[in-house]
Structure formats: C-alpha cells, structure tokens
Design an enzyme around this catalytic site. Sequence first.
Site, PDB file in Angstrom:
ATOM      1  CG  PHE A 196     -11.427  -1.820  -6.145  1.00 50.98           C
ATOM      2  CD1 PHE A 196     -10.928  -1.775  -7.384  1.00 50.98           C
ATOM      3  CD2 PHE A 196     -12.511  -2.079  -5.656  1.00 50.98           C
ATOM      4  CE1 PHE A 196     -11.872  -1.478  -8.520  1.00 50.98           C
ATOM      5  CE2 PHE A 196     -13.600  -1.880  -6.643  1.00 50.98           C
ATOM      6  CZ  PHE A 196     -13.294  -1.689  -7.904  1.00 50.98           C
ATOM      7  NE  ARG A 216       3.894  -3.205  -4.357  1.00 52.04           N
ATOM      8  CZ  ARG A 216       4.329  -3.583  -5.426  1.00 52.04           C
ATOM      9  NH1 ARG A 216       4.581  -2.611  -6.421  1.00 52.04           N
ATOM     10  NH2 ARG A 216       4.851  -4.430  -5.996  1.00 52.04           N
ATOM     11  NE  ARG A 275      -6.904   0.243  -9.579  1.00 47.14           N
ATOM     12  CZ  ARG A 275      -7.821   0.260 -10.620  1.00 47.14           C
ATOM     13  NH1 ARG A 275      -9.006   0.847  -9.981  1.00 47.14           N
ATOM     14  NH2 ARG A 275      -7.881  -0.073 -11.715  1.00 47.14           N
ATOM     15  CB  THR A 286       7.954  -6.862  -2.432  1.00 46.03           C
ATOM     16  OG1 THR A 286       6.772  -6.870  -1.489  1.00 46.03           O
ATOM     17  CG2 THR A 286       7.962  -5.560  -3.469  1.00 46.03           C
ATOM     18  CB  ALA A 318       0.985  -7.629  -6.944  1.00 45.92           C
ATOM     19  CD  GLU A 364      -1.147  -2.844  -7.518  1.00 43.86           C
ATOM     20  OE1 GLU A 364      -0.270  -3.880  -8.104  1.00 43.86           O
ATOM     21  OE2 GLU A 364      -0.977  -2.827  -6.293  1.00 43.86           O
TER      22      GLU A 364
END
Lengths: 776, 483
Positions: A242, A324, A356, A454, A523, A725
Amino acid sequence: MKHDAIIPETALGSAHQSIAHDSAIKHVSGRANYTDDITEPTGTLHAALGLSKVAHGRIRSMNLGKVRAAPGVVAVLTSADVPGHNDVSPTGKHDDPIFVEEQVLFHGQPLFAVIAETRLQARKAATLAEVEYEALPHHLDPLAARDAGMDYVTEPLKLRRGTPETAMDAAPHRIAGRFSIGGQDHFYLEGQIALAIPGEDDEMTLFVSTQHPSEVQHMVAHALGTRSNAVVVNVRRMGGGFGGKETQMNLFACVAAIAARKLGRAVKLRPDRDEDMIATGKRHDFVVDYEVGFDEAGHICAVTGDWHARCGFSADLSGPVTDRALFHADNAYFYPHVELRSHPWRTHTVSNTAFRGFGGPQGVIVAERIIEEIAYATGQDTLAVRKANLYRNGQLTPYHQPVEDQILPRIFEELEASADYARRRQAVLDFNAKGGIVRRGIALTPVKFGISFTATHYNQAGALVHVYSDGSIHLNHGGCEMGQGLHTKVAQVVAEAFQVDLDRIKITKTTTEKVPNTSATAASSGTDLNGMAALDACNQIKARLVRFLCESRDATADEITFARNRVMVRGEAIPFEQVIREAYFARVQLSAAGFYATPKIHWNRAEGRGRPFYYFAYGAACAEVSVDTLTGEYTVERVDALHDVGRSLNPAIDKGQVEGAFIQGMGWLTSEELWWDDKGRLRTHAPSTYKIPLASDRPKVFNVNLAEWSVNRERTIKRSKAVGEPPFMLGIAVFEALGMAVASVANYRQAPLLDAPATPERVLMAVERLKRESAA
Amino acid sequence: MAGDIRFLLNGDEIRLACAGPGDTLLDFLRLERRLRGTKEGCAEGDCGACTVLVGRLLNGTLIYEPINACIRLIASCHGCHVVTVEHLAGRNGRLHPVQQAMVEQHGSQCGFCTPGFVMALYGLWMGNPDPSVLDIETALQGNLCRCTGYEPIVQAALAAARAGGQAQDWLNVERSTVTTHLTALIGHGADVSRGTERAIVPADVDALAEALLAHPKAVIVAGATDVGLWITKHLRDISPGIFIGHLMKDIAVDAEGIRIGAGVTYSEFIPVARRHLPEAEPYLLRIGGWQVRNAGTIGGNIANGSPIGEMPPFLIALGARIVLRKGADRRIIPLEDFFIAYGKQDRQPGEFVETILIPHHEGVRVAAYKVSKRAHADISAVSAGFAVRERDSHIEEARIAFGGMAGTPHRASAAEAALVGQPFARESFEAAAQAVQDDFAPLSDWRGSSDYRRVVAANLFRRFWLEQSGTTEPVRIARAVGA
C-alpha cells in the site's frame, strides 16, 4: 457479466479472463511463503531496534552496557557501526539516518540495534538501554511547525493558471474555509521484515518485504560502503504494501545487512507491530486553507488553496506526495482560474511516506469539500453542483494538461440509474424530515486520477522471459507482488502472447539479479509498465520463432499464427513444445529481456506545466449511511460503485482492487485515526488502538461494477487502465454522505464541514455544533 | 499428579516437560514445529492472522473454537486439541470446502491474513452449517483484512456453507477418538518449568486454591486476552503463572439469580444471556472479536480491573456480587466495591474470583450500552449499564454505572439521585443527563475526548428514555449485530 466465459480458441488464463490469483491455493493452505516463513540459514541471528523516547532532543549519553550483557546478545550496533553511509534517504538529501547520531527528531526514532540468538532475547535486551536526552521543543502538526518557524523538508510547488485574484474578486460569491485531513497507517498485515545473508567478499543477499528491490539494493550498498553489484534483493511476495514498503523497509534491510556483514551470520529483523507503526511513515495529514469563488448556479469561477502537510522529520517522498495532492486538487472539476500551493512542513513526527493515492486523496477530498460548500450555499444537491463543474474534453487542468479522455458523464448517468439515486435521495430527505434520532445521508462522488509517476524517469520497466526447451516458460519482471495480482496479470499477458495455457508459465520472485534498475511497484503502474516490458520480451522471442518457422517450413510470416498451445503454419497445427524443441535444435535464442518506457509524458516542475500523466482513470460511487445522532456512531447502508479500468486484464482481480480500495478509503475517513499525545508519542500504534474497517463495517449492500465499455484511448497494455489507487478515493462518498446526515439536523442550511477522519466523535460533535448554531 | 503439559497438535501428541509460563502457542507453532501457515500480524489478539482452532472438553463435550495463537499461552493448551491450517486439507490432498470457496470467490489478495480467515471460517462452517450474513460478520469480527474489503470472504463463507460436508470432516470423523484422548490427558494438571520460570495448571479449583496459597503472588492466567499482551508487548516475566482457563466453568440459574463461574468465557455466557439476560447479548457481541470471546473470561475481565471494564458497568447496574476465595475461605462482596482505584482491586494475595452472582431483575428496566470508535472489536470510549425500577409511574430505584469515564467502572450517583422519586418521564431523564456531568471528569485519550465522553454519557440517558418510551422510531442504528 461476461467475464467468466472461456473462449476455447484462446489459451486458458490469457488476458481478459477472470482467473484466480496465482497464489490463491497457496494462500488458503498456508503454503505461500512470506519472508518470515523462509527457512533460515543455520545460525541465523535476530535483531531488534532500540527507539528514542523523546520527540525532539539531543542525546546526552547512551549507556548500552546492560543491553550488551543481556542473555543471548551477540552485538549492539549504533551509528558508529555503519561501514558506509548512515543514511536511507530515498531522495539523496541525507536527512534520514539509519541510527540517530546526536539529535533525535521524533519519538520512536531508531537509536541502536541489538543482535541476539533469538528475537525475544533481542527485544528484551533492547529495553535495557539507558539513554539521557536534553529535551528540545517539539512541533507535531503542520500549522504548529509553521508558527514555530520550522522549515520545509523539500521544495514546495505552485500550480497556477489564469488570474485567480481577479476572478475571485469578480465572483458573485466566495467562501473560504479550513479543512483538517488525517493521515493513515498502512496496516499491511505482514509487517516490515528483512533477512540478510552474507556471502563471500562484499556480497550480501537479502529477502525483504519490499515494493522497491532496486532501492533496497542501492541503500544496502550505500550503507555497507560497497556497490550495487554486490547486493542481491529478492521478494517473492509481500503481505500487503500500500506504499508502506516503497521506502520504509530500507531501514530494516540496512540494519539486517550491516549486522550480517559485521557478524558473518544471517540476520533477520522483524519489528513488533507496535514498533513498526511507531517507527515507519504514514499517509500525510494535511491542513488545507481553501477559497472558492462561484456564481448563483454553482459554477466555480476561481479556486485558491494552501496545502499544509505534516511531512515528519525528513523529506522521504514528501515532495512528490505533496505535488500529487495539488495535481488532484481539482479532482474531476474545471477551475477556470486557479492557484494551488503546497507547504511541506518539517515536523517532529515520523517521516510520512507513500500510501495508495500518494497525496492524491488529500487533493480530491478538498475538491469535494469545495463542491459541498457551494451546494449548501446555493441550496442544491451536491450532485447537481458536481455535474455542473465536471471537466469537458479540451479544458486544462491546473498543470496545463488538457483533459481528453473524460468519461464521467456516462459513468454518472449509469451509476445514477443503477443506484436509483434520485428516488433514494428523496427517501433520505423524507426520512430525515421526521426529525428522529437516526439520520440518513446519501452522496455520489467521482474520481479522476492521473496515471504515471510524476518523476518521469520512473516510468520504465524491464522483464526477462525464458522459454525452456521443453516448452515451459519462466517469467520474471521488475514488479513486486503485494496482493494486487500483478504477477497473475503479467502472466496472462505472456499466456496471450504465446497463446499457451497459464500453467506453462512459472511466475518467479522479483530479484535484482534478473531485471536491474527497476522502479518501485507503486503509482498503480505495475501492470502498465511490467506488462508492456514482458510483452516486449515475448514479442522478441515470437519474432525469432516466426523467422525460424518461415525458414524451416518455407512459409511467410502472415501464414503463421499462434493458437492455443500450438502454432499454425499454413494450416498445419504444430504443438507449441514441438516448435520450441525444433527452434532449440536450430540454435534460436529462446530468451529475451523486454523493456518499456511510457511515451508522451513530460513535466516541468519549475513552471508547473506539462503532461505528467499518460492518461486518467475514472470512477464514481454512491453511498448511503445511517447516523446515530446521540453517539455519532454510523453504519453504511449501501454502496454502488462504477469504476473504469479500461479493458480489464482480469475483471475478478480488478473488481477486488476496487472493493478493497473503497473499504481502505472509507477507513481513512471514518475509524482510522492517528492520535499523538502532548509528548509526541503516537498512541494509536497497534490494531487494539488503530481501527481499520472490519467485515461488519463494509456496506450492507455493496454493488461494485467495472465500466465494461471503457477502452483506454492510449496504447496501454491491452488497452487496460491502472487500478490500484484510483478507487481508493471512491470511499469519499461515505464521508460526504455522513456530512449530509449531519447537515440534516440544521435542515441543510449549513455545510456540515466535518474534519477527517469522521470518527463517531467528530460526527457527534458536528451534530452538536450544527444544533447549537441553528438554534442561535 | 501434575506433570508435563500435554496436548494434541493436529495429528500428534505433544508433551512438554520444559516450558515457561510466557511461551506462546504461536511461537511454538512457528519456531518449534515450523508450522508457518499460522502468521503473526499483531501479537495482541486483534488481527486474527494467527487464528487456529482449539478443541477442548466442555462438560464432557468436545468443542472446537477459533482463538488467537499469538496470545494463547502454551500452558493453557494442556488437554486441548490444537488444529492449524496445515491440518485442514483432506487426506486426499484436496482443498477443504472452506479453502475451495476462498479460492473461487477471490477471497485472498496478499494472502497474509488468509490462513487466519480460513480457520475462523472453518470454525463457523463446522458449528453453523447455515450461517446468515450477520452470523458471518460476527464470526469475522476478529479477523482483519486490508486488501479485499471483505465482500469476497463473506461470499466464500456462504459458498462453503452451500458446499457442506461437515459429517466427512476429519474433526467430526475423529471426534470420539479425540475425546477419549483428551479425557486421558486432562485427568491431572501440569506443572512445568524452564530455568527459574514455572507454569502451573491446576487439575481442579481446590488445587488452584492450594497453588495460590503456596504462590500468593503468582500471575493468574485465564483467557490471557490481556495477560498475553503483558508478555508480547511489555515483555514481562509472569512466573510463576497459574493457568485457570479450564476451571470454574459452571453456570447455574436458580431463585437468587444467575451464578457464573469466573472461568466462563464470553462465548459460553452468550447463550445463557440470550435466555436470561437478553439485554446483554448485543453488548456481549461487541466485546472483542470471536477469538477473544472464545478465550476471554467474565471473571478475568473483572479481576483484571480495567478502567474501561467491558462487563463491570452492566454487572454493577444489575447489582452483581462476586465470590472471592482464598484457600477454603470465601467472602462475598458487591462488585462495585471490588474496584478501589485505578489499578487497585479488593483482592488479597492468594485470593481469586471464583463466582459472579447476578440477581434476577424482574420488573427492572435494564440496558447495556457501548460506544466505541469502531462498532465491533474495539474497546469502549464509554460503556454503561442502566437498571431502573419503576413503581406507580415513578422511579423507585436507579442503578447506573459507567466505564471509560473514570479510573474505575463506577456508579453515576448524582444522576441516580436525579432520577429516584421522579416520574418515569422524559424530563426526569433529561435532568439525569444534566446531573451525570457532575459524576465524572473523564480523561481525553485516543478513544475519545473528555467532551465527547460527557456528551455521550448524557445522551445515553436520552437513549434509555427513548427506548423505554415505546417509540416506534429507530433509536439506534441497526447494523448487523451489536447494540
């Protein structure tokens, strides 16, 4: 559901079939080996950590004499025993020591390790340390850290588009608010663990419960003062990750490896659950100050916001996590003018980490709070406000990436119908109008989630496929299995590529020896990246086989097709194993290393512009709850979810991901509360005090469906979409429904403004507040 | 004559001459026997990853129950049959119906919790061939899964029930053999040591009384649902430990009331409560998970003296008394007098709680309330017991006790005073809701703030009134199980 249909021409277990997890039979019979189940080498020693007892202070003295003298103790390690670098910072900031050297930065920070003949002896010995501290003031939460003049652990981010100041001034209405959002412990059922086995020269082999073997390899080499080529890291499976095993196991792996190097014996480190929860990072908590300008109809004109994060004592992954959060502060809604700022505050708490959603949920839920504010201010159903502000294709996100694959209108339409939303909402309003003790709430919320790391360079993967001369296939790739079914899905891709039944394919442990320089399995990218890399390897071998068959059978490539367990050459069916055998005798290479790098993506952080995401995954959920307004306790009556996984590689596994993510997201926002006392001690550090949802907390009615019509418009593996996610944020529907039930006590005239998690206490106190305010 | 610890483990008899009182069953399984299907998730009995079945003779009948191996001490396995996940597949090597259903319903993801779930489901499947969804949820309160969201596991339980096959199951086929074997093992107690550590398993209550006179400072271990944590979390040495979980199992209902032996577990008490004290059943189903209720005892919950005290508030409200025994001497005291202060009980060295006496309560309106962050398997933020006697539409007597509001479970005397003599009416309970604020100055902790506890305590008076007022509107949320 057409999931279970098996088309006879297709290989058994190939892509898009709902087959069971590759380890399911081993799971249920107790034969699936986790790291602690591996037979230890003779003479294996056991380590335990000694943790700090203050949140912030200088170590005056550390007397470990009694620890060394305790029964069974073989060695005690401190920072002085680290042969290489005393650091496990994943970002190269050198702010994450393995052992404290002088300054303690959070309660529970590792000071030393004891190595003993048994784990119990090591644990008991660790309690005997005599440490004196010079206590220093500690700041636990982000606003306290800000007010005390603490610094950022990493560079903040600003996303801006348009002219939010003027748009805000010009908006007919504006509301500013503050929203506290709690963190979350991963509560993987298998805790952190590492087993290190020393080899000859500087070699070290580790078995670690990790999502990121290459990083463990790098960190262990760094800590031992050697190079990556001396370290091998293996992981067959984790008992859950996770995000909690993306960087957090580095510490445990390094301690085990340092001890194994020093003592020349295998060393295992498995912290107790309490120590695991105290000494490892969690989901970031945030305090968000937001402002929204909107018109009479509820259309958003402008949004500004400051995301204050509790990052803990070091950077760890707080940079990309707080980034994020901003990337998802729009959720599914178009903000015509916007400015979003992150504030990654250093605090005297454990260093928060990946979990997550990776900051995304803490952005998405603020977008939903903004919708809620507008809905209560304009007297509308929150769903109407949501629909009014949904992105239309071509509109720009706050990071200037256009949305081009919007499918939420169709998801909303189908979910509203299947959940019977309008009728049930009216029933809820009617029920609440009776003014009873029990109140109900209903909410339908969307998610749009950007897929890709990212940090662009992480979007690469490798795989290694061998076809042995008996026609059996050995599959290895850089992704790690933590329960998400990654190995099953990648094997399905291979089964499809060769058109062989799945039982011919051996799924093997992830190891740095076979695929180098892997990215974390994180991710949600595991299948997208590793599935493509495995397919690349298969295609290389297939191309060689086709070339060989063209020559040996005097055929052209278009006369050769792979059918189930055989290859068709000009109408002749040759068993797959015969083709392989012939190819072997003809000296055809039957092994290939595959590789994949995600196309199209780029990101300029300094300018806040680019295309950080290859595509978006979408979904929505409708939740109905009942709330006891005397105690704040509640139950989830029904949930309907419709989620987009593109063209599913395995609908059963994907549905399991959606259901599990939903419940985990609901837990984050309901019963899971992290509670620190005034000394900076985390007091919810075990399942006795930290309450994740139970079977009896799941919705009484739980209808989960995949949007079967969805096909990824990008060329992803078999046109599927990532699933790990995105559905986590569907749990927000429960939080929003709780808000509506609370708001009913003031006849929906005021926004409920629940903070998260909405524990029974927060629900009851919000009920009391609204009653007071509406009476006044 | 007391000797080795002897028990059955799957198909083998285990005989231990050398053991300490703090040795856990889980470590024995994983480290000594290398049975690594049973996992350690938390080492405190809250996650269920270590669930195994323990078979034991209760009044001569062999019963199998899921328990947490992490806090089950090896000495208290004496005379039992321990069954682990490795024993589950049939002799033909095929999966058990419960395992097969878990595979087919996609009930495992990471798989770490799975053996524990399989064992809890196995216990349910054997004892309840046709479970409702509520039964399944109740059986799974002690098992945490972080991956699946539980739905496929509940579906697996239903599918396993449909598959049936209980009569062919090993544990049923071999029932009489195992019964005979256990009867032979349990005949005498056990007394073992390792180094200076000693574990004593008395054969009967008289032997217990004697052992406690000889070792007045011994740690008394019943279900070990709390003592287990002294060992696994606080790393405490509990020697000498005297193990009593198999003793004082009698339950009798006579003219005076319900007499329950201190060793009666929550699970053993539930069917009795269902008949004679129905207000208690939903409350009992909110204490611990199934594994904890199978191990934890009512007497242990009292003797332990927790400030929360899951059972004491309700028992105090009912006017329960306890029998304390030392050697052959017994004394009887009201339960409320047993709790002197935080961590201090009225129990002399060598003395033990033997029996709990719960008077009948005809004509008394009673209620048991529990409020916690998570509805099930969570320790209360506030617990309460109400017993109100009404005569001529006035309140003649009110006994109201709270847990979680002070250092010990105790009565709300100001609130009681506000009620006595008043009409049985909303206003009276409203006055009591105000008055209870003077009874307690609760602490703030992770289970609830002081303010929250105060508001809840007051609201429970309002709830009690509403429930007794005959309203047809729902007063509490109706989840699967629980109050």
